[in-house]
Enzyme design. Structure first.
Site, PDB file in Angstrom:
ATOM      1  N   THR A  88     -16.200  23.474  -3.961  1.00 47.15           N
ATOM      2  CA  THR A  88     -15.328  22.874  -3.001  1.00 47.15           C
ATOM      3  C   THR A  88     -14.374  23.078  -3.171  1.00 47.15           C
ATOM      4  OG1 THR A  88     -15.997  21.284  -5.023  1.00 47.15           O
ATOM      5  CG2 THR A  88     -14.580  20.358  -3.433  1.00 47.15           C
TER       6      THR A  88
ATOM      7  N   LYS B 141     -17.509  16.190   0.911  1.00 47.16           N
ATOM      8  CA  LYS B 141     -17.316  16.284  -0.960  1.00 47.16           C
ATOM      9  C   LYS B 141     -16.182  15.788  -1.490  1.00 47.16           C
ATOM     10  CE  LYS B 141     -17.785  18.784  -5.093  1.00 47.16           C
ATOM     11  NZ  LYS B 141     -18.035  17.511  -6.201  1.00 47.16           N
TER      12      LYS B 141
ATOM     13  N   LYS C  47      -6.567  20.005  -8.156  1.00 40.22           N
ATOM     14  CA  LYS C  47      -6.569  21.024  -6.337  1.00 40.22           C
ATOM     15  C   LYS C  47      -7.511  20.098  -5.577  1.00 40.22           C
ATOM     16  CE  LYS C  47     -10.816  23.323  -6.758  1.00 40.22           C
ATOM     17  NZ  LYS C  47     -12.302  22.957  -6.007  1.00 40.22           N
TER      18      LYS C  47
HETATM   19  P1  NAP Z   1     -14.938  27.121 -13.485  1.00 38.90           P
HETATM   20  O1  NAP Z   1     -16.269  27.022 -14.635  1.00 38.90           O
HETATM   21  O2  NAP Z   1     -13.674  27.255 -13.557  1.00 38.90           O
HETATM   22  O3  NAP Z   1     -15.358  29.046 -13.058  1.00 38.90           O
HETATM   23  C1  NAP Z   1     -14.583  29.485 -11.207  1.00 38.90           C
HETATM   24  C2  NAP Z   1     -15.052  30.358 -10.633  1.00 38.90           C
HETATM   25  O4  NAP Z   1     -14.464  31.282 -10.060  1.00 38.90           O
HETATM   26  C3  NAP Z   1     -15.051  31.362 -11.814  1.00 38.90           C
HETATM   27  O5  NAP Z   1     -16.118  32.289 -11.691  1.00 38.90           O
HETATM   28  C4  NAP Z   1     -13.712  32.428 -11.823  1.00 38.90           C
HETATM   29  O6  NAP Z   1     -13.978  33.446 -11.911  1.00 38.90           O
HETATM   30  C5  NAP Z   1     -13.808  32.278 -10.514  1.00 38.90           C
HETATM   31  N1  NAP Z   1     -12.607  32.439 -10.105  1.00 38.90           N
HETATM   32  C6  NAP Z   1     -11.848  32.075 -10.420  1.00 38.90           C
HETATM   33  N2  NAP Z   1     -10.407  32.625  -9.498  1.00 38.90           N
HETATM   34  C7  NAP Z   1     -10.729  33.956  -8.859  1.00 38.90           C
HETATM   35  C8  NAP Z   1     -10.457  34.756  -7.926  1.00 38.90           C
HETATM   36  N3  NAP Z   1      -9.054  34.817  -7.801  1.00 38.90           N
HETATM   37  N4  NAP Z   1     -10.669  35.595  -7.491  1.00 38.90           N
HETATM   38  C9  NAP Z   1     -12.138  35.298  -7.770  1.00 38.90           C
HETATM   39  N5  NAP Z   1     -12.969  34.412  -8.865  1.00 38.90           N
HETATM   40  C10 NAP Z   1     -12.420  33.560  -8.899  1.00 38.90           C
HETATM   41  O7  NAP Z   1     -15.145  26.238 -12.750  1.00 38.90           O
HETATM   42  P2  NAP Z   1     -16.875  25.129 -11.695  1.00 38.90           P
HETATM   43  O8  NAP Z   1     -16.793  24.207 -12.508  1.00 38.90           O
HETATM   44  O9  NAP Z   1     -17.851  25.561 -12.403  1.00 38.90           O
HETATM   45  O10 NAP Z   1     -16.824  24.999 -10.420  1.00 38.90           O
HETATM   46  C11 NAP Z   1     -16.831  25.941  -9.287  1.00 38.90           C
HETATM   47  C12 NAP Z   1     -16.174  24.752  -8.052  1.00 38.90           C
HETATM   48  O11 NAP Z   1     -17.560  23.829  -7.562  1.00 38.90           O
HETATM   49  C13 NAP Z   1     -15.199  24.894  -7.649  1.00 38.90           C
HETATM   50  O12 NAP Z   1     -14.453  24.966  -6.443  1.00 38.90           O
HETATM   51  C14 NAP Z   1     -15.634  22.876  -8.124  1.00 38.90           C
HETATM   52  O13 NAP Z   1     -14.428  22.374  -7.200  1.00 38.90           O
HETATM   53  C15 NAP Z   1     -16.359  22.615  -7.812  1.00 38.90           C
HETATM   54  N6  NAP Z   1     -17.753  22.081  -9.145  1.00 38.90           N
HETATM   55  C16 NAP Z   1     -17.275  21.741 -10.393  1.00 38.90           C
HETATM   56  C17 NAP Z   1     -17.991  20.875 -10.936  1.00 38.90           C
HETATM   57  C18 NAP Z   1     -17.952  20.849 -12.227  1.00 38.90           C
HETATM   58  O14 NAP Z   1     -18.222  19.884 -12.588  1.00 38.90           O
HETATM   59  N7  NAP Z   1     -17.427  21.525 -12.456  1.00 38.90           N
HETATM   60  C19 NAP Z   1     -18.843  20.016 -10.072  1.00 38.90           C
HETATM   61  C20 NAP Z   1     -19.136  20.467  -8.734  1.00 38.90           C
HETATM   62  C21 NAP Z   1     -17.988  21.222  -8.225  1.00 38.90           C
HETATM   63  P3  NAP Z   1     -13.590  34.120 -13.811  1.00 38.90           P
HETATM   64  O15 NAP Z   1     -14.334  33.492 -14.840  1.00 38.90           O
HETATM   65  O16 NAP Z   1     -13.277  35.412 -13.944  1.00 38.90           O
HETATM   66  O17 NAP Z   1     -12.327  33.182 -14.482  1.00 38.90           O
END
Ligand code: NAP
Length: 290
Positions: free
Chosen positions: A95, A171, A240
């Site tokens: 997102t 989204k 964010k």
């Molecule tokens: P998350 O568990 O916090 O994972 C974030 C990912 O991004 C991890 O792989 C992290 O790597 C990586 N990352 C963060 N900063 C980085 C950087 N500077 N360089 C390289 N990699 C980096 O988040 P998530 O819940 O999976 O969400 C991922 C995306 O999906 C987001 O955009 C979120 O808004 C969206 N989303 C989330 C949900 C939900 O319910 N969780 C639903 C729909 C959409 P590390 O492992 O090294 O930290």
């Protein structure tokens, strides 16, 4: 199909596992190595850089935290664009911002590469169950080529429009509506509670009458049980998203007064309860004092 998957957080990991289980050859990369290593046991090939991961891949997924994370993974000598083939498709599921998506798409076009956006609705449990809703934006042929993969990871594909940023704005707008619904529910539950009506009783009425929809059922249960940890979607990621909504609204000159309330609620929730609280934790601020 040969797939590369970059970003193995809560969402990315679950989606990548489904692609592996469907029989695809999946090469994964994650900034912190531990998360990638554990996917090796599930059958993934582990790459050491984004460039290594995407070389030879037909489809490349990114599922990263935010604009900054995507920028750092895409660019540089070891970045995604250094290895992405001319016939490959980069599918951005993170997102991210509307303007950012336009810039990212233009960067791909300038290099003769293909970018489509495919952010999703659904939390990590929905991702694990392959029940996501996928919102795609971009070139119709490229989206069509990815359709079989979207079928593996989600329950339904929606085409938002011909620009990748069409998917981003849909989204982000949907996420704003989730927060608006949570805020309205939290305020209403507080009012009921202050008058001696249990949260569960109120929820039973609203979700079985006027508000029979997943957002009220799922978030309503969290609010009724006051269950905000472990976070399925962390409040910092929610903050964010609301900043990105505001950015897009400013560019488009669209007034969104209730967005200000929600952004402040998220800031307060993080300040009072920590970075690890779910974004639905904004409801705690609406709770009547005892
Ligand atoms: P998350 O568990 O916090 O994972 C974030 C990912 O991004 C991890 O792989 C992290 O790597 C990586 N990352 C963060 N900063 C980085 C950087 N500077 N360089 C390289 N990699 C980096 O988040 P998530 O819940 O999976 O969400 C991922 C995306 O999906 C987001 O955009 C979120 O808004 C969206 N989303 C989330 C949900 C939900 O319910 N969780 C639903 C729909 C959409 P590390 O492992 O090294 O930290």
């Amino acid at each position: 199909m040969k797939i590369a998957f970059l970003g193995l957080g809560q969402m990315g990991r679950a989606i990548a596992v489904n692609l592996i289980d469907a029989g695809h050859t999946v090469t994964v990369w994650n900034r912190s190595e531990g998360r990638a290593a554990s996917l090796g046991e599930a059958g993934a090939i582990i790459a050491t850089t984004p460039r290594d991961a995407v070389e030879g891949a037909e489809t490349v997924f990114t599922m990263l935290a935010d604009d900054k994370a995507v920028t750092s993974v895409v660019n540089g000598t070891d970045g995604l664009l250094a290895g992405l083939g001319p016939d490959a498709i980069h599918v951005g599921m993170s997102t991210v911002g509307v303007g950012f998506t336009d810039d990212l798409a233009a960067q791909h076009i300038a290099m003769g590469r293909t970018y489509i956006a495919a952010p999703v609705f659904g939390r990590p449990d929905a991702a694990a169950a392959a029940r996501l809703f996928v919102l795609a934006g971009g070139d119709a042929n490229a989206i069509d080529r990815c359709r079989p993969l979207f079928d593996v990871i989600g329950q339904r594909l929606f085409i938002a429009g011909p620009k990748p940023s069409h998917a981003s704005v849909v989204k982000l707008s949907g996420n704003f509506m989730i927060m608006a619904a949570v805020e309205a529910m939290a305020e209403s539950m507080a009012l009921c509670e202050a008058n001696g009506v249990a949260r569960g009783t109120f929820l039973d009425v609203i979700q079985n009458t006027l508000f029979n929809a997943p957002v009220y059922r799922n978030y309503g249960a969290m609010l009724a049980e006051e269950r905000y940890r472990p976070a399925g979607f962390g409040a910092p990621l929610g903050l964010k998203d609301m900043r990105l909504v505001d950015e897009a609204a400013e560019v488009a000159r669209v007034a969104m007064p209730s967005l200000g309330v929600i952004r402040n609620r998220l800031r307060s929730a993080i300040a009072a309860h920590g970075e690890d609280i779910d974004w639905a934790g904004i409801a705690l601020a609406a709770k009547p004092a005892v």
